[in-house]
Enzyme design. Structure first.
Site, PDB file in Angstrom:
ATOM      1  N   PRO A 134      -1.085  36.225 124.495  1.00 10.33           N
ATOM      2  CA  PRO A 134      -0.592  34.909 124.929  1.00 10.33           C
ATOM      3  C   PRO A 134      -1.650  33.810 124.810  1.00 10.33           C
ATOM      4  O   PRO A 134      -1.311  32.634 124.700  1.00 10.33           O
ATOM      5  CB  PRO A 134      -0.215  35.141 126.400  1.00 10.33           C
ATOM      6  N   LEU A 135      -2.921  34.230 124.826  1.00 11.94           N
ATOM      7  CA  LEU A 135      -4.012  33.246 124.692  1.00 11.94           C
ATOM      8  C   LEU A 135      -4.621  33.290 123.296  1.00 11.94           C
ATOM      9  O   LEU A 135      -5.649  32.665 123.048  1.00 11.94           O
ATOM     10  CB  LEU A 135      -5.110  33.537 125.726  1.00 11.94           C
ATOM     11  N   LEU A 155      -7.110  30.956 121.435  1.00 13.08           N
ATOM     12  CA  LEU A 155      -6.596  29.770 120.739  1.00 13.08           C
ATOM     13  C   LEU A 155      -7.603  28.631 120.749  1.00 13.08           C
ATOM     14  O   LEU A 155      -8.233  28.368 121.770  1.00 13.08           O
ATOM     15  CB  LEU A 155      -5.328  29.263 121.450  1.00 13.08           C
ATOM     16  N   TYR A 211      -5.788  52.590 125.248  1.00 12.75           N
ATOM     17  CA  TYR A 211      -6.855  51.604 125.460  1.00 12.75           C
ATOM     18  C   TYR A 211      -8.060  52.345 126.034  1.00 12.75           C
ATOM     19  O   TYR A 211      -8.030  52.811 127.178  1.00 12.75           O
ATOM     20  CB  TYR A 211      -6.420  50.503 126.422  1.00 12.75           C
ATOM     21  N   PHE A 260      -8.056  38.426 120.600  1.00 12.99           N
ATOM     22  CA  PHE A 260      -9.516  38.604 120.536  1.00 12.99           C
ATOM     23  C   PHE A 260     -10.234  37.291 120.203  1.00 12.99           C
ATOM     24  O   PHE A 260     -11.405  37.122 120.528  1.00 12.99           O
ATOM     25  CB  PHE A 260      -9.868  39.691 119.515  1.00 12.99           C
TER      26      PHE A 260
HETATM   27  N1  LIG Z   1       1.921  45.746 122.332  1.00 13.60           N
HETATM   28  C1  LIG Z   1       0.844  45.510 121.633  1.00 13.60           C
HETATM   29  O1  LIG Z   1       0.755  45.867 120.460  1.00 13.60           O
HETATM   30  C2  LIG Z   1      -0.295  44.769 122.265  1.00 13.60           C
HETATM   31  C3  LIG Z   1      -1.334  44.288 121.463  1.00 13.60           C
HETATM   32  C4  LIG Z   1      -2.354  43.583 122.076  1.00 13.60           C
HETATM   33  C5  LIG Z   1      -2.345  43.372 123.450  1.00 13.60           C
HETATM   34  N2  LIG Z   1      -1.337  43.879 124.206  1.00 13.60           N
HETATM   35  C6  LIG Z   1      -1.259  43.631 125.663  1.00 13.60           C
HETATM   36  O2  LIG Z   1      -1.254  42.229 125.864  1.00 13.60           O
HETATM   37  C7  LIG Z   1      -2.242  41.868 126.831  1.00 13.60           C
HETATM   38  C8  LIG Z   1      -2.748  40.480 126.522  1.00 13.60           C
HETATM   39  O3  LIG Z   1      -3.390  40.458 125.263  1.00 13.60           O
HETATM   40  P1  LIG Z   1      -4.962  40.280 125.094  1.00 13.60           P
HETATM   41  O4  LIG Z   1      -5.638  40.491 126.399  1.00 13.60           O
HETATM   42  O5  LIG Z   1      -5.382  41.103 123.965  1.00 13.60           O
HETATM   43  O6  LIG Z   1      -5.073  38.785 124.609  1.00 13.60           O
HETATM   44  P2  LIG Z   1      -4.994  37.371 125.356  1.00 13.60           P
HETATM   45  O7  LIG Z   1      -4.480  37.515 126.736  1.00 13.60           O
HETATM   46  O8  LIG Z   1      -4.303  36.465 124.420  1.00 13.60           O
HETATM   47  O9  LIG Z   1      -6.517  36.911 125.373  1.00 13.60           O
HETATM   48  C9  LIG Z   1      -7.548  37.669 125.863  1.00 13.60           C
HETATM   49  C10 LIG Z   1      -8.846  37.038 125.388  1.00 13.60           C
HETATM   50  O10 LIG Z   1      -8.956  35.744 125.940  1.00 13.60           O
HETATM   51  C11 LIG Z   1     -10.137  35.653 126.747  1.00 13.60           C
HETATM   52  N3  LIG Z   1      -9.759  34.883 127.930  1.00 13.60           N
HETATM   53  C12 LIG Z   1      -8.910  35.238 128.916  1.00 13.60           C
HETATM   54  N4  LIG Z   1      -8.786  34.254 129.804  1.00 13.60           N
HETATM   55  C13 LIG Z   1      -9.570  33.250 129.383  1.00 13.60           C
HETATM   56  C14 LIG Z   1      -9.868  31.959 129.891  1.00 13.60           C
HETATM   57  N5  LIG Z   1      -9.308  31.505 131.002  1.00 13.60           N
HETATM   58  N6  LIG Z   1     -10.743  31.182 129.190  1.00 13.60           N
HETATM   59  C15 LIG Z   1     -11.309  31.617 128.051  1.00 13.60           C
HETATM   60  N7  LIG Z   1     -11.063  32.833 127.521  1.00 13.60           N
HETATM   61  C16 LIG Z   1     -10.202  33.641 128.185  1.00 13.60           C
HETATM   62  C17 LIG Z   1     -10.522  37.079 127.070  1.00 13.60           C
HETATM   63  O11 LIG Z   1     -11.914  37.198 127.218  1.00 13.60           O
HETATM   64  P3  LIG Z   1     -12.576  37.514 128.661  1.00 13.60           P
HETATM   65  O12 LIG Z   1     -12.406  38.964 128.905  1.00 13.60           O
HETATM   66  O13 LIG Z   1     -14.010  37.099 128.475  1.00 13.60           O
HETATM   67  O14 LIG Z   1     -11.870  36.654 129.672  1.00 13.60           O
HETATM   68  C18 LIG Z   1     -10.056  37.799 125.808  1.00 13.60           C
HETATM   69  O15 LIG Z   1     -11.019  37.665 124.797  1.00 13.60           O
HETATM   70  C19 LIG Z   1      -3.295  42.958 126.697  1.00 13.60           C
HETATM   71  O16 LIG Z   1      -4.083  43.052 127.841  1.00 13.60           O
HETATM   72  C20 LIG Z   1      -2.453  44.182 126.432  1.00 13.60           C
HETATM   73  O17 LIG Z   1      -2.060  44.738 127.666  1.00 13.60           O
HETATM   74  C21 LIG Z   1      -0.302  44.551 123.627  1.00 13.60           C
END
Ligand SMILES: NC(=O)c1ccc[n+]([C@@H]2O[C@H](COP(=O)([O-])OP(=O)(O)OC[C@H]3O[C@@H](n4cnc5c(N)ncnc54)[C@H](OP(=O)(O)O)[C@@H]3O)[C@@H](O)[C@H]2O)c1
Length: 300
Positions: A221-222, A228, A70, A225
């Protein structure tokens, strides 16, 4: 007194002394963006990124998900700057199996040399002597689980574990067959796959892992990129006095006791909103209305 984050309960990774609060934090969103290159370069707001990490831990988060790819390196360096020396009980989970191309692409890095180098990159950038948990990220397809043997790669990680560089091993983006293959070689403490309210392909796998006491850590989970969006979800959230993101997280917490959350955000405002989901309880009649949103394989 219990911190709000602890209200989600805790989970002990199998065969370990590591107990983590089910409400954790995913650090990927802390890295920057350069045009089409996502999770690339320095953060948009470095001070805010550091503050997010520090507030997460101060609020009771003791499970942080990261990777040295990352940024690359950026997220781990931020974690080190914000939190080192790490507090007792903080579990940092990293992953290997990919590297980044200059164009921002995600390239498989599955050779012995790649894996050994990635472990040393993580150790150096996080400044630790041993990594708490390392997930091997399958790269037969970057977009989702695809079959292919990972015996060679798991064997390399098991060797590094015997050398004391890795405490525990997990898997990411894997199929049940890959999980079974890995478990014949080494103890697996967690699986990190794509799963959320609307993306439910792993319903069966989650139940199997729960029976075996293995953690399931949904990434995106949300929604990732593109968070939901669903009119039903918004209506249900409004009826419960919560936000759609909080309901999406509370739904995961209630889905199965082995689910550990790592929602990602680059802002303290969203962090606070997300952590508050630890204290939400969705009534069963409302769960029945939420379940169909994702065309589940299984109702609960
Ligand atoms: N193993 C794998 O292949 C893999 C792939 C992807 C991700 N991951 C891990 O999974 C973790 C979680 O995934 P993720 O961060 O990509 O996706 P996520 O948690 O589903 O969603 C993150 C997105 O939601 C927004 N967000 C967060 N809280 C919010 C809220 N309360 N209201 C509105 N928007 C909100 C964030 O923007 P803002 O920054 O503006 O809040 C960001 O755009 C990552 O941090 C990473 O460590 C692993």
């Amino acid at each position: 007194m219990l911190q709000q984050t602890q209200l989600a309960g805790s989970f002990t990774l199998p065969g370990t002394a590591m107990s983590v609060n089910r409400m954790g934090y995913g650090a990927m969103q802390l890295a920057g963006r350069d045009g089409d290159k996502l999770v690339w370069g320095p953060p948009r707001d470095r001070e805010e990124a550091i503050a997010v990490l520090q507030e997460a831990v101060a609020s009771g988060v003791n499970h942080i998900d990261t990777s040295d790819y990352y940024g690359p390196h950026v997220t781990n360096q931020l974690i080190k700057q914000a939190l080192h020396p790490y507090p007792d009980g903080l579990v940092i989970v990293t992953k290997v199996g990919s590297r980044r191309g200059e164009d921002g692409s995600w390239i498989p890095a599955f050779s012995r040399e790649d894996l050994v180098a990635a472990i040393h990159d993580n150790l150096r950038n996080l400044e630790v002597d041993a990594l708490d948990v390392v997930n091997l990220r399958s790269m037969f397809s970057v977009h989702g689980p695809a079959e292919g043997s990972m015996e060679e790669q798991i064997t390399v990680l098991a060797e590094l574990q015997r050398k004391g560089l890795i405490r525990h091993i997990g898997l990411s983006n894997v199929t049940p067959a890959q999980l079974a293959e890995a478990r014949r070689i080494v103890a697996i403490v967690c699986v990190q796959n794509h799963y959320n309210l609307v993306h439910r392909a792993d319903d069966g796998l989650i139940d199997d892992l729960a029976r075996d006491g293995i953690a399931y850590v949904p990434f995106f989970p949300l929604g990732g990129f593109t968070p939901l969006q669903s009119a039903e979800l918004s209506d249900i959230a409004a009826s419960l006095g919560a936000t759609p993101m909080q309901i999406a997280l509370a739904w995961l917490l209630q889905r199965s006791p082995n689910i550990l959350l790592i929602p990602g955000t680059s802002s303290r405002k969203h962090l606070r909103e997300n952590l508050q989901a630890a204290q939400l309880r969705i009534p069963s009649e409302v769960l029945a209305n939420l379940n169909p949103i994702g065309k589940p394989e299984k109702e609960f």
